[in-house]
Design an enzyme around this catalytic site. Structure first.
Site, PDB file in Angstrom:
ATOM      1  N   ASP A  17      47.272 -38.174  81.335  1.00  0.00           N
ATOM      2  CA  ASP A  17      48.148 -38.212  80.326  1.00  0.00           C
ATOM      3  C   ASP A  17      47.788 -38.219  78.907  1.00  0.00           C
ATOM      4  O   ASP A  17      46.890 -39.144  78.237  1.00  0.00           O
ATOM      5  CB  ASP A  17      49.196 -39.708  80.721  1.00  0.00           C
ATOM      6  CG  ASP A  17      50.358 -39.693  79.652  1.00  0.00           C
ATOM      7  OD1 ASP A  17      50.805 -38.559  79.554  1.00  0.00           O
ATOM      8  OD2 ASP A  17      50.825 -40.759  79.499  1.00  0.00           O
ATOM      9  N   THR A  76      52.934 -34.147  75.903  1.00  0.00           N
ATOM     10  CA  THR A  76      52.003 -34.961  74.628  1.00  0.00           C
ATOM     11  C   THR A  76      50.800 -33.904  74.618  1.00  0.00           C
ATOM     12  O   THR A  76      50.518 -33.664  73.502  1.00  0.00           O
ATOM     13  CB  THR A  76      51.614 -36.210  75.268  1.00  0.00           C
ATOM     14  OG1 THR A  76      51.207 -36.211  76.619  1.00  0.00           O
ATOM     15  CG2 THR A  76      53.021 -37.249  74.960  1.00  0.00           C
ATOM     16  N   THR A  77      50.246 -33.584  75.636  1.00  0.00           N
ATOM     17  CA  THR A  77      48.834 -32.700  75.549  1.00  0.00           C
ATOM     18  C   THR A  77      49.347 -31.234  74.908  1.00  0.00           C
ATOM     19  O   THR A  77      48.569 -30.923  73.959  1.00  0.00           O
ATOM     20  CB  THR A  77      48.340 -32.187  76.890  1.00  0.00           C
ATOM     21  OG1 THR A  77      48.078 -33.689  77.529  1.00  0.00           O
ATOM     22  CG2 THR A  77      46.983 -31.860  77.038  1.00  0.00           C
TER      23      THR A  77
END
Length: 551
Positions: A65, A98-99
């Site tokens: 994550d 998010t990445t």
């Protein structure tokens, strides 16, 4: 830093302060931001790898994550911290992507650096990026497809995409089903979804397959007294935010007792006070008491005698969930206890899960709150499952709220890239170059997906581009078959907000970092400031290639 006045230097900044300006400041900031992006880049996509993060006290986190990795990394460099903010915003707003957001921001800066080398002014690049970001938002909205909150099949696919590539892959069919069930259960009539009402309880033991959804609330506590019933049917639940013990005086008071009789009277009186409180609770018809504060030993005895199942020191968030599930009102004063304030549940019982007692409140009429019990072989597995579930829950929630989704697998990025190049051609002046740079930067997503799967990124990009030029707007990269495939048919879909938010926050961060032309670092107490050589590139981030020293 000093100004010269008639040969006399005047010091403006404190001694030991450092100032890096112009091109040096920009390249230092860009290098730091790119280092952060490259740290998480390998985790992107279904074939992404995981990171193992070890903190100073030796705690280990194994995760895929993006935001978790960046939060755990000890980042010093100010520009690198901005990239972490991008991931945090994405996480707060959407929960997934998010990445993507960080990788796009890093690539925007890399492309900007090439333009800076060609003497394009930073403000021109910033202006072009803003235009491109606004246009991208419009284009995504055109690409978006409607989804009904009742379309469980599509929502399952959205949850599936969010979980792919995370540690939860082994049992994702089971987990996506739980996620969609949970979200559809707690969604309000007006379409708002508050994922706080889905409680995720982690329990080590068993396998991922043992994970289950409880329609109601599970409290990680046990009965306060062994004499209480373990199971209550047709429960009338009282939620209390007040201690069940005798009242102490507000002010410090001393009571002088001169004879043993007085002491006995004093103790009897205390007991009588508690008995009265318990009688009040029993009289209201409550047979389950959930208390946020403490329950006195004597009170426990009386409650057990009356056949009331009581739990104490329950978290406020759990009380809120119980209130929503059972329709009870949280009462904050003993005097306010009333039969009308009680909630109802078909069954309240204490069961053992993973060797620990837990209270299950189930069979509620219309439970607008539920609990997912996550099981797994080791603590690290359970933690990563929890993170994957959080992402999936948020993503399905966002899709239900916005009722819009787009295809995944890099397809929106390739489509945007094509459309933005057309848009660039319609613009005048140098901002055209910046819009083109923005268009090229978006292709980092399909390129990274290909690289992480061990495929040739150039071949894959060429194939994707030609599909999109032939009007196949949803063609994305199938990393398992190494070819461009219609992502809608393949069921790889994401909520629209994942993309709009990722591109917006990546563009904002890139523009902000670009506009900085002067870094003034104050002198630290006792030691000199980080010199320009420390601020260069990964400096200030320590360790290998932008990762902090792990040990």
């Amino acid at each position: 830093m000093a100004a010269n006045l008639g040969g006399q230097p005047i010091f403006i900044l404190k001694e030991g302060s450092q100032r890096t300006r112009g091109r040096d400041a920009q390249s230092g900031n860009i290098a730091a931001a790119k280092a952060v992006a490259s740290a998480v880049r390998t985790t992107l996509g279904p074939k992404g790898m995981d990171k193992m993060l070890v903190d100073t006290i030796g705690d280990v986190v194994i995760t895929n994550d993006g935001v978790t990795i960046l939060k755990e990394m000890d980042i010093e460099h100010p520009a690198a911290k901005m990239m972490v903010e991008v991931a945090k915003t994405q996480d707060d707003e959407v929960g997934d992507g998010t990445t993507t957001a960080v990788v796009v921001a890093g690539e925007l800066l890399k492309r900007a650096e090439e333009l800076l080398d060609q003497d394009v002014h930073p403000t021109v690049i910033a202006h072009g990026y803003r235009l491109a970001a606004d246009k991208a938002q419009e284009l995504i909205k055109e690409l978006a497809i409607d989804v009904k909150p009742t379309d469980k099949k599509m929502l399952t696919k959205i949850a599936d995409t969010a979980m792919t590539g995370k540690g939860a892959e082994a049992a994702k069919d089971k987990l996506t089903e739980l996620v969609v069930k949970a979200i559809t259960m707690i969604a309000d009539e007006d379409g708002t979804v508050d994922t706080d009402f889905v409680k995720v309880e982690k329990k080590v033991g068993g396998t991922i397959e043992d994970s289950e959804i409880i329609e109601g609330v599970v409290i990680d506590k046990e009965r306060v007294h062994p004499g209480m019933p373990k199971k209550i049917e047709n429960a009338k639940i009282l939620l209390l935010n007040a201690p069940v013990e005798f009242k102490k005086t507000e002010v410090d008071a001393e009571i002088s007792i001169t004879s043993p009789d007085q002491l006995q009277m004093f103790l009897d009186e205390e007991e009588k006070m508690i008995k009265t409180i318990v009688e009040k609770i029993v009289k209201s018809g409550a047979n389950v008491l959930v208390c946020q504060k403490g329950i006195d030993d004597i009170a426990q005895h009386y409650l057990a005698k009356a056949g009331v199942l009581a739990v104490r020191r329950v978290k406020k968030s759990d009380l809120t969930k119980l209130s929503r599930a059972t329709g009870a009102t949280v009462i904050s004063s003993i005097d306010a206890i009333d039969a009308a304030e009680l909630g109802k549940a078909g069954l309240v019982e204490e069961k053992k899960v993973g060797g620990e007692e837990m209270i299950f409140v189930t069979e509620c009429d219309n439970p607008k709150a539920c609990t997912l019990i996550v099981r797994g072989g080791t603590e690290h597995v359970v933690d990563e499952l929890d993170r994957a579930l959080e992402d999936a829950l948020r993503v399905v929630g966002v899709a239900v709220e916005d009722k819009k989704f787009v295809a995944g697998g890099g397809s929106p990025e390739v489509e945007l890239s094509l459309r933005l190049r057309e848009f660039a051609a319609s613009q005048e002046g140098r901002s055209q170059l910046a819009i083109e740079a923005f268009a090229n930067a978006l292709e980092i997503i399909p390129r990274t997906l290909a690289e992480n799967a061990g495929l040739d990124p150039i071949d894959m990009l060429v194939e994707l581009r030609s599909e999109h030029e032939n009007g196949k707007k949803t063609a994305g990269l199938n990393v398992f078959e190494a070819k461009a495939v219609d992502m809608l048919k393949a069921g790889v879909v994401e909520p629209m907000r994942v993309k709009t938010q990722a591109i917006a926050s990546a563009a904002e961060a890139a523009v902000m970092i670009l506009r900085i032309d002067d870094v003034i670092a104050a002198s630290k107490m006792g030691g000199g400031a980080p010199g320009p050589e420390d601020m260069e590139g990964m400096g200030g981030m320590g360790g290998m290639g932008g990762m902090p020293p792990m040990m």
